[in-house]
Enzyme design. Structure first.
Site, short mmCIF file in Angstrom:
data_model
loop_
_atom_site.label_atom_id
_atom_site.label_comp_id
_atom_site.label_asym_id
_atom_site.label_seq_id
_atom_site.Cartn_x
_atom_site.Cartn_y
_atom_site.Cartn_z
N CYS A 1 21.28 40.55 4.73
CA CYS A 1 21.28 39.89 6.03
C CYS A 1 22.27 40.61 6.95
O CYS A 1 23.31 40.10 7.32
CB CYS A 1 21.64 38.41 5.88
N LEU A 2 21.95 41.85 7.22
CA LEU A 2 22.78 42.72 8.04
C LEU A 2 21.90 43.41 9.06
O LEU A 2 20.85 43.94 8.70
CB LEU A 2 23.38 43.84 7.15
#
Lengths: 442, 495
Positions: free
Chosen positions: B412-413
């Site tokens: 989740c970047l």
């Protein structure tokens, strides 16, 4: 013509028509602007002098080093100009791929610093290219450098706005040519000349030539590399086309062998690109009475590129086969060669004292060799044999090389030349060492 | 008008091409073992080794070829290597333990890189050769040998900072090695420590693709070896390290077209080819290109064994003879340490397509069951297209148009893109398809892989052909007895 300084002889180069029998053009007169006749040998003499002339007095006072990122002609011209004024010259480059150019620059007294190759283990965070770094160092105030900055300096373009361009117009009786073709290196000459010609006649067509991307032509940039040049403005050119090294060399050979022009590969590339472009134009003029002129630039001379040419076109340098060369050995010659193993050789040496010839390089010989042997490195031995046997045909000879391969071929050659007792040391010096036989250092 | 797709097709030799054509074999593997999955081809290693050895033979040279272990942690690769004539270059304590356990005997191992005392002790205890980084490391090793009454250790000091005749080359300074100018001091120390160490050779490694720089270093080593012999030391081997490179792409023209278009994109002359207009080190300033391309030269005409051949055929800058001739006639052995080049074509990384998302501005985003750490394309600057492996048995889609897509990872970047380059595929994939990143065995497989946000790390399997079919083992289950007709049935599946 009498001059006070050789720099006064820069410029005013001839504009010479290329014989239509060579070009095959029926409606276009093609002229070569012979920049190779500048005193230091290239079009870069103009820029080099224009970029230094006004800055030199102060630089001499400070004792600055003249510095430029150049791999060829600009460096050559600047080295000579710097030398005339008692200043050192340094060239920083990653493009010097022609060995003669490097040697010539060293001869002229230049100091050369070469940039390293690409890194194999990539550091993606290191986006600062060495050129930018060097640029920063050179541009610092009081750096002790006079940096001429050929890829960015407007003085480079100005040399052609005041010199090359007006000379072309003058020599064409005050008219600009219809077509102008130039290779793009620093973009200085093409930009400057194009500006002058367009001011005379906005309809002039300007063709820029770049090197094919996978190729290397000295003095010309590829389509990607031109973008790194501050003086490069794509708007200067009506069209940008690429030439390959092969085409440049073909063009160069035509200029040399048919036109009496000692052009280098860049001039050859310009000639090839010019003809390729103009032939289409010429065909379109088939039935018209329209007569046109075109000019291309011959940047420099061929002599500095022999190494480059030898690498790409070895057949141009074909020597007639020389007598007594290894290449002429037949299988029968080789079968007749005598070899002796280490034990037999040691016995033979003890009993008959043959001449032992070590064919390795002097550095290796000096480090370790068979006692009593003499060193004639293979390249030199080759030369000697072209002239005949360097020792009597009855003098026993033992030839030694690293593994016994080359020595066997030389033994075969000596035998064919009439030598009675030439033998090769089987396994060579390595076999000798591995058998525990003694090697000495004197 | 749609712009032409700027494909960068990976170079596939027959074994890897055949593997990536076996979708029926690979899909169930990913189903069972999860995405991402690394597949290794140990047999290819032996072929690559033979090519390097052929260059040695051509120049009549002897000496060891060491595989640089750091290129891949795979057990299968090291075990397969143990079954060949090659040696191993280990750069950590664990790599040394692994090499010994895989069957590489100490005389075939060289310990390199930064070393702690434990690493030095095990190296000395087992009798592997130690490539020495510095004077301080020599003193530490000698002291260790005396204190623990260990056998005399074979050492090969690493040199750096060689001077060229003629033009000065501005080589990047290295953090490794002893300056060649300080050779005398180093040799004084070697002589003082004679009871503890045995000088068997000298080494260098330069991080450059430039052959002229390496020629300067190799000639420098030949001169330094001569200096050793003048002192009565008897080193025999020159270790020139690795860095021979790999050619990743099938077509030079695609690479050249792509890099030209990337330049144009950076200068704003065409739509971006990369996520957020990333320039890979290039930037435009007032229409002039600045910066340097921080990409691996993915298409290389001269790479791996042909690079070694070119280097050995180069004339020494001051002694004038070809470097291979100089090595040979000075009676020196040549050691090399290829990593990437020795595992060229030795494997691929597979990932499942999880989501296919068109964006309003016409791009396609593909979300994969992997993240950027799992395949080091960005980290190593290697640009190439993945190979699309459609799910077998899926309703057959008509052969669509080529499509450009960005590959999103499973972290989740914002920055988790498998590559910031827009890749090109022959058609739009569907969820459930596999993307295969070819030729990842050298540094791209596990050098950076981790377990961020507890996403699974890729498992490794070794694949081999036997009786006309593909077989596989979990990496840790593979031994070189496999693929030779005596394989145990355990863990085996047939395609």
């Amino acid at each position: 013509m009498r001059y006070d300084s050789i720099t006064d002889a820069i410029g005013d180069t001839p504009l010479v028509r290329i014989d239509p029998a060579v070009t095959g053009l029926r409606h276009i007169d093609l002229y070569a602007k012979l920049e190779l006749l500048n005193p230091f040998g290239s079009v870069k003499d103009r820029a080099a002098w224009n970029m230094t002339r006004d800055a030199l007095p102060a630089a001499v006072e400070r004792g600055d080093t003249v510095v430029e990122l150049s791999s060829g002609n600009t460096a050559k011209a600047l080295a000579l100009i710097a030398g005339m004024h008692g200043l050192p010259f340094k060239s920083v480059t990653n493009r010097m791929k022609v060995p003669e150019v490097k040697d010539l620059l060293l001869l002229l007294g230049a100091e050369i610093e070469e940039l390293p190759g690409r890194t194999e283990c990539l550091d993606p965070t290191d986006t600062d290219d060495p050129l930018t770094r060097i640029h920063r160092m050179l541009s610092a105030a009081d750096s002790g450098y006079l940096h001429t900055d050929q890829y960015f300096s407007p003085l480079n373009v100005e040399a052609h706005v005041t010199g090359t361009g007006p000379e072309i117009v003058r020599d064409l009786d005050g008219r600009a040519p219809d077509h102008f073709i130039a290779c793009v290196g620093t973009a200085g000459s093409s930009t400057g000349v194009a500006a002058v010609l367009r001011a005379h006649d906005p309809a002039v067509e300007v063709v820029g030539l770049v090197a094919d991307k996978s190729d290397f032509i000295p003095g010309i940039r590829t389509i990607d590399e031109v973008h790194e040049v501050g003086l490069f403005d794509p708007g200067t050119y009506d069209t940008l086309q690429s030439v390959t090294a092969d085409q440049a060399i073909d063009g160069m050979l035509t200029l040399i062998r048919r036109c009496g022009l000692l052009a280098g590969p860049t001039g050859g590339g310009a000639f090839h690109g010019a003809l390729r472009h103009l032939r289409t134009v010429d065909a379109g003029l088939a039935d018209s009475a329209d007569r046109r002129t075109a000019v291309f630039i011959v940047c420099d001379r061929v002599e500095s590129y022999l190494g480059y040419l030898r690498q790409r076109r070895p057949e141009l340098f074909n020597q007639p086969a020389r007598p007594n060369s290894l290449g002429s050995l037949t299988p029968a010659d080789l079968a007749a060669a005598r070899s002796v193993d280490v034990d037999a050789a040691r016995k033979w040496i003890a009993e008959e004292r043959p001449l032992v010839v070590d064919l390795r390089g002097p550095f290796a010989y000096a480090a370790l060799h068979i006692e009593g042997s003499i060193n004639i490195v293979d390249e030199l031995f080759d030369e000697l044999l072209h002239g005949g046997l360097p020792f009597g045909p009855r003098q026993p000879v033992l030839l030694a090389c690293p593994v016994g391969e080359k020595s066997e071929r030389y033994a075969a050659l000596l035998t064919r030349m009439g030598h009675r007792d030439a033998r090769s040391l089987a396994g060579g010096i390595i076999g000798w060492r591995d058998a525990g036989a003694p090697l000495v250092r004197d | 008008m749609r712009p032409l797709p700027l494909f960068l097709e990976p170079r596939l030799e027959p074994r890897l091409r055949s593997l990536l054509a076996a979708g029926d074999f690979l899909h169930p593997l990913v189903d069972a073992l999860g995405s991402p999955l690394n597949v290794l081809l140990p047999e290819q290693l032996a072929d690559n080794l033979a090519r390097f050895r052929a260059v040695y033979r051509k120049h009549h040279l002897s000496g060891p070829i060491h595989y640089a272990h750091k290129a891949n942690r795979s057990r299968a690769i090291v075990r397969r290597l143990a079954a060949t004539e090659a040696g191993l270059d280990v750069a950590s304590l664990a790599e040394l333990q692994h090499a010994l356990g895989a069957g590489c005997t100490p005389e075939r191992i060289i310990a390199t890189g930064p070393k702690n005392r434990e690493f030095l002790w095990l190296a000395a205890r087992t009798g592997v050769t130690v490539s020495l980084d510095s004077r301080a490391e020599l003193d530490e090793l000698a002291e260790l040998v005396r204190k623990h009454t260990l056998p005399r250790v074979r050492i090969m000091p690493r040199l750096s900072g060689f001077e060229a005749p003629g033009a000065r080359v501005l080589s990047r300074p290295s953090r490794f090695g002893t300056a060649a100018a300080g050779l005398d001091d180093l040799l004084d120390a070697v002589e003082r420590h004679r009871d503890a160490v045995d000088l068997t050779g000298l080494a260098y490694h330069l991080d450059t693709t430039g052959i002229p720089e390496k020629a300067v270093a190799l000639e420098g080593c030949i001169r330094a070896m001569n200096a050793c012999h003048r002192r009565g030391l008897r080193p025999r081997t020159i270790d020139i390290g690795g860095g021979f490179g790999v050619n990743y792409l099938a077509h030079a023209a695609q690479w050249e077209r792509y890099t030209t278009e990337l330049t144009n994109a950076v200068l704003g002359n065409r739509p971006p080819l990369t996520w957020h207009g990333h320039g890979y080190g290039l930037r435009g300033e007032h229409g002039t290109l600045r910066g340097a391309l921080t990409l691996y030269p993915a298409h290389r005409a001269t790479a791996a064994e042909t690079y070694l051949d070119a280097l050995l055929s180069t004339r020494a800058p001051s002694l004038g003879r070809p470097l291979a001739t100089l090595l040979l006639e000075n009676l020196y052995d040549l050691a090399v340490e290829p990593g990437r080049a020795l595992v060229d074509q030795c494997g691929a990384t597979l990932a499942r397509v999880l989501e296919v998302r068109p964006t309003p501005d016409g791009d396609v985003l593909l979300r994969l069951g992997m993240n950027a750490r799992d395949v080091g394309l960005e980290e190593h600057g290697v640009l190439m297209d993945p190979v699309l492996l459609p799910r077998p048995g899926a309703p057959s889609t008509p052969p669509g148009e080529p499509v450009g897509a960005y590959l999103l990872g499973n972290l989740c970047l914002e920055s988790d893109l498998i590559t910031r380059r827009k890749v090109f595929l022959p058609r739009l994939p569907a969820p459930g398809d596999l993307l295969a990143f070819a030729n990842t065995a050298g540094y791209l497989m596990d050098f950076t892989a981790g377990r961020a946000i507890q996403q699974p790390a890729a498992r490794k399997v070794a694949a081999f052909r036997q009786d006309g079919a593909w077989h596989w083992r979990l990496d840790e289950q593979y031994w070189p007895v496999d693929g030779t007709g005596t394989a145990e049935p355990q863990g085996e599946r047939q395609a």
